[in-house]
Design a protein around this motif. Structure first.
Motif, PDB file in Angstrom:
ATOM      1  N   SER A 209       8.148   2.384  15.373  1.00 10.64           N
ATOM      2  CA  SER A 209       9.432   2.742  14.777  1.00 10.64           C
ATOM      3  C   SER A 209       9.281   3.019  13.287  1.00 10.64           C
ATOM      4  N   THR A 210       8.452   2.235  12.617  1.00  4.13           N
ATOM      5  CA  THR A 210       8.175   2.454  11.194  1.00  4.13           C
ATOM      6  C   THR A 210       7.486   3.799  10.990  1.00  4.13           C
ATOM      7  N   TYR A 211       6.503   4.094  11.814  1.00  3.17           N
ATOM      8  CA  TYR A 211       5.812   5.385  11.724  1.00  3.17           C
ATOM      9  C   TYR A 211       6.771   6.548  11.992  1.00  3.17           C
ATOM     10  N   LEU A 212       7.623   6.393  12.990  1.00  5.21           N
ATOM     11  CA  LEU A 212       8.576   7.443  13.329  1.00  5.21           C
ATOM     12  C   LEU A 212       9.537   7.702  12.168  1.00  5.21           C
ATOM     13  N   THR A 213      10.029   6.647  11.556  1.00  4.31           N
ATOM     14  CA  THR A 213      10.926   6.789  10.408  1.00  4.31           C
ATOM     15  C   THR A 213      10.225   7.512   9.267  1.00  4.31           C
ATOM     16  N   ARG A 214       8.961   7.177   9.040  1.00  6.14           N
ATOM     17  CA  ARG A 214       8.183   7.830   7.977  1.00  6.14           C
ATOM     18  C   ARG A 214       8.021   9.322   8.287  1.00  6.14           C
TER      19      ARG A 214
ATOM     20  N   THR B 289       0.849  -1.174   0.000  1.00  6.58           N
ATOM     21  CA  THR B 289       0.000   0.000   0.000  1.00  6.58           C
ATOM     22  C   THR B 289       0.886   1.225   0.000  1.00  6.58           C
ATOM     23  N   ALA B 290       0.297   2.342  -0.356  1.00  6.95           N
ATOM     24  CA  ALA B 290       1.052   3.588  -0.363  1.00  6.95           C
ATOM     25  C   ALA B 290       1.470   3.927   1.062  1.00  6.95           C
ATOM     26  N   PRO B 291       2.657   4.501   1.208  1.00  6.35           N
ATOM     27  CA  PRO B 291       3.085   4.873   2.563  1.00  6.35           C
ATOM     28  C   PRO B 291       2.131   5.921   3.137  1.00  6.35           C
ATOM     29  N   PRO B 292       1.965   5.898   4.437  1.00  4.55           N
ATOM     30  CA  PRO B 292       1.005   6.837   5.044  1.00  4.55           C
ATOM     31  C   PRO B 292       1.487   8.283   4.926  1.00  4.55           C
ATOM     32  N   SER B 293       0.523   9.184   4.924  1.00  2.00           N
ATOM     33  CA  SER B 293       0.863  10.602   4.946  1.00  2.00           C
ATOM     34  C   SER B 293       1.464  10.938   6.312  1.00  2.00           C
ATOM     35  N   PHE B 294       2.014  12.128   6.432  1.00  2.00           N
ATOM     36  CA  PHE B 294       2.589  12.540   7.709  1.00  2.00           C
ATOM     37  C   PHE B 294       1.539  12.498   8.810  1.00  2.00           C
TER      38      PHE B 294
END
Length: 112
Positions: free
Chosen positions: A50-55, A13-18
């Motif tokens: 951690s994935t969300y933080l990196t994004r 899926t597309a990466p989440p927006s900020f």
């Protein structure tokens, strides 16, 4: 009809927006602080967080770079405008400039 894979299922899926990544990170922190989770659940939440933080950091770094480029572009345009204005008026008298002393003969044009 084929079902679309979701992020939970590990699909592409597309990466989440900020905003989505930040909201997900906040939800994970809230769950880790206030819910009674097993060690495995805590580790899974930590990994997802951690994935969300990196994004979020990636998006912020990109935005910072774009802002710096805009700022540099604006500074260059201001400098070019200033250079153009100084080139237009090199300090030479223009025809509109009147002499300081109208009786001064040094400013008259003489043929002989």
């Amino acid at each position: 009809m084929a079902r679309r894979k979701t992020d939970v299922e590990g699909g592409d899926t597309a990466p989440p927006s900020f905003e989505d990544a930040l909201a997900g990170l906040e939800a994970i922190v809230e769950a880790m602080e206030h819910e009674h989770l097993t060690l495995e659940e805590l580790v899974a939440h930590y990994e997802k967080g951690s994935t969300y933080l990196t994004r979020c950091e990636s998006i912020l770094q990109s935005a910072r770079g774009r802002i710096e480029l805009i700022t540099l572009r604006n500074q260059n345009e201001i400098a070019l405008d200033a250079d153009a204005k100084s080139a237009e008026s090199p300090g030479l008298p223009t025809p509109d400039d009147s002499p300081d002393d109208p009786d001064d003969d040094d400013n008259d044009i003489r043929l002989f």
